[in-house]
Write an enzyme that holds these catalytic residues in place. Structure first.
Site, PDB file in Angstrom:
ATOM      1  N   SER A  49      56.718 104.785  10.880  1.00 44.63           N
ATOM      2  CA  SER A  49      56.909 104.406  12.286  1.00 44.63           C
ATOM      3  C   SER A  49      57.355 105.620  13.115  1.00 44.63           C
ATOM      4  CB  SER A  49      57.893 103.237  12.333  1.00 44.63           C
ATOM      5  OG  SER A  49      57.814 102.558  13.554  1.00 44.63           O
ATOM      6  N   ASP A 135      51.000  94.198   9.837  1.00 41.80           N
ATOM      7  CA  ASP A 135      51.872  94.960  10.739  1.00 41.80           C
ATOM      8  C   ASP A 135      51.633  94.518  12.180  1.00 41.80           C
ATOM      9  OD1 ASP A 135      53.068  96.960  12.376  1.00 41.80           O
ATOM     10  OD2 ASP A 135      52.888  98.431  10.762  1.00 41.80           O
ATOM     11  N   HIS A 169      55.458  95.514   9.108  1.00 40.96           N
ATOM     12  CA  HIS A 169      55.879  96.835   9.590  1.00 40.96           C
ATOM     13  C   HIS A 169      57.149  97.258   8.855  1.00 40.96           C
ATOM     14  CE1 HIS A 169      55.836 100.127  12.426  1.00 40.96           C
ATOM     15  NE2 HIS A 169      57.122  99.938  12.681  1.00 40.96           N
TER      16      HIS A 169
END
Ligand code: NAG
Length: 341
Positions: A49, A135, A169
């Protein structure tokens, strides 16, 4: 091995008030980052991320010093172009708004101006990219844009992707964390998939041995280090924490020539939120121990412009944030220089 703080206190007296011993872990005074004479030609980075954006920034800007990157759930270099709104919109949710040519032009212009290393270095590097099927935070198309960016420079075989795991995620592990499909703190998911091994094995050209198991006690040295002394002079908040983590495998404690891998946590995953949970449980240390790779976990914390403790991929430090002169990138280069000296 950990010795109690009291032992450290005794040693402080013997070294004139400077507690520079690795076993001072847990004390108020973290050791200075050591020089391990690691191999400067075998340095790599990875992250998830915001840490994934940081990894590609580091790889592109300092490509002469970095041989490869592993990136989970992040997009191309310079995607946010200094704008938090572009970051949140195009670079997370609406990849159809990403104009890849603009990012390539910025890269090439920055290299010509020597604001970043020559792109010929990046072109001979390796990247491994991951996007989970479930995600909902970073759109698949954002990661595909990064794939296209990398393939613009690199031979296709240097760019490896994993888009088939039913993961939310999160940082993806073989053995630790939440159910694979979920998206919840600590954003570390147990997917029976060892992403640290897979990505490092790609970067190091298939030469790595698989760890026999994950999650047991580790024989090497897991310690803190003083980040502050490695931060370049900067006016304003860098968001860098005062302390980072390092895992030194048994084969690297006193033997030169080990590899070095630097891990960037995601937002809400720094020491101020998770303590050492991320550094202990994501599965990097097992791969490092098995293959003589020193693993460094630099830490960002929250600040006024960065309440979630993310790495700077939209310019909350300053407008140079993704160039070699960016304060966080220069700090990481200082880590590399120390560990390889
Ligand atoms: C880290 O090192 C710097 C400079 O060497 C020192 O001033 C500072 O007190 C140290 N920080 C911590 C948290 O020990």
């Amino acid at each position: 091995m950990k010795l109690p703080v009291i032992v450290c206190a005794v040693l402080v007296n013997t070294v004139h008030g400077e507690c520079q011993w690795w076993w001072c872990e847990g004390s108020e005074d973290p050791a200075l980052l050591g020089s391990y004479q690691a191999d400067s030609n075998e340095v790599s980075v990875s992250g998830v991320s915001s840490g994934g954006y940081m990894a590609i920034q580091m790889h592109v800007a300092y490509s002469a010093s970095i041989m490869g990157s592993g990136i989970l759930a992040a997009g191309p270099y310079h995607c946010a172009q200094g704008s938090v709104l572009t970051g949140l919109d195009a670079c997370m949710s609406n990849p159809e708004e990403i104009v890849l040519q603009d990012l390539i032009d910025f890269t090439d212009t920055s290299a010509t101006k020597e604001d970043i290393d020559a792109t010929t270095n990046f072109a001979s590097g390796k990247t491994w990219l991951f996007s989970g099927l479930l995600d909902t935070a970073v759109h698949r198309g954002v990661v595909v844009a990064l794939e296209d960016y990398c393939k613009h420079y690199m031979p296709l075989a240097n760019v490896m992707t994993e888009y088939g795991i039913p993961a939310g995620h999160a940082m993806i592990t073989e053995h630790y964390g939440s159910v694979c499909s979920t998206e919840q703190p600590p954003y570390i998911n147990d997917c029976d998939y060892p992403s640290p091994y897979v990505l490092m094995n790609h970067i190091y050209e298939g030469t790595l041995s698989k760890p026999a198991s994950y999650g047991g006690a580790m024989p090497g040295d897991m310690t803190t280090f003083n980040q502050t002394e490695l931060v370049p002079e900067f006016v304003g908040s860098t968001s860098l924490d005062s302390v980072g983590y390092i895992y030194v495998p048994t084969g690297c404690v006193s033997t030169p020539g080990c590899k070095l891998h630097i891990v960037f946590h995601g937002c809400l995953q720094g020491r101020n939120v998770l303590g050492e949970e991320y550094a202990l449980n994501t599965g990097y240390n097992e791969v490092g121990e098995e293959n003589d790779i020193i693993i460094v976990y630099p830490q960002v914390t929250s600040s006024l412009g960065n309440p979630m403790g993310c790495w700077d991929w939209w310019g909350y430090t300053d407008s140079n944030y993704d160039l070699k002169s960016g304060v966080q990138l220069e700090f990481i280069k200082n880590i590399i220089d120390r560990v390889t000296s």
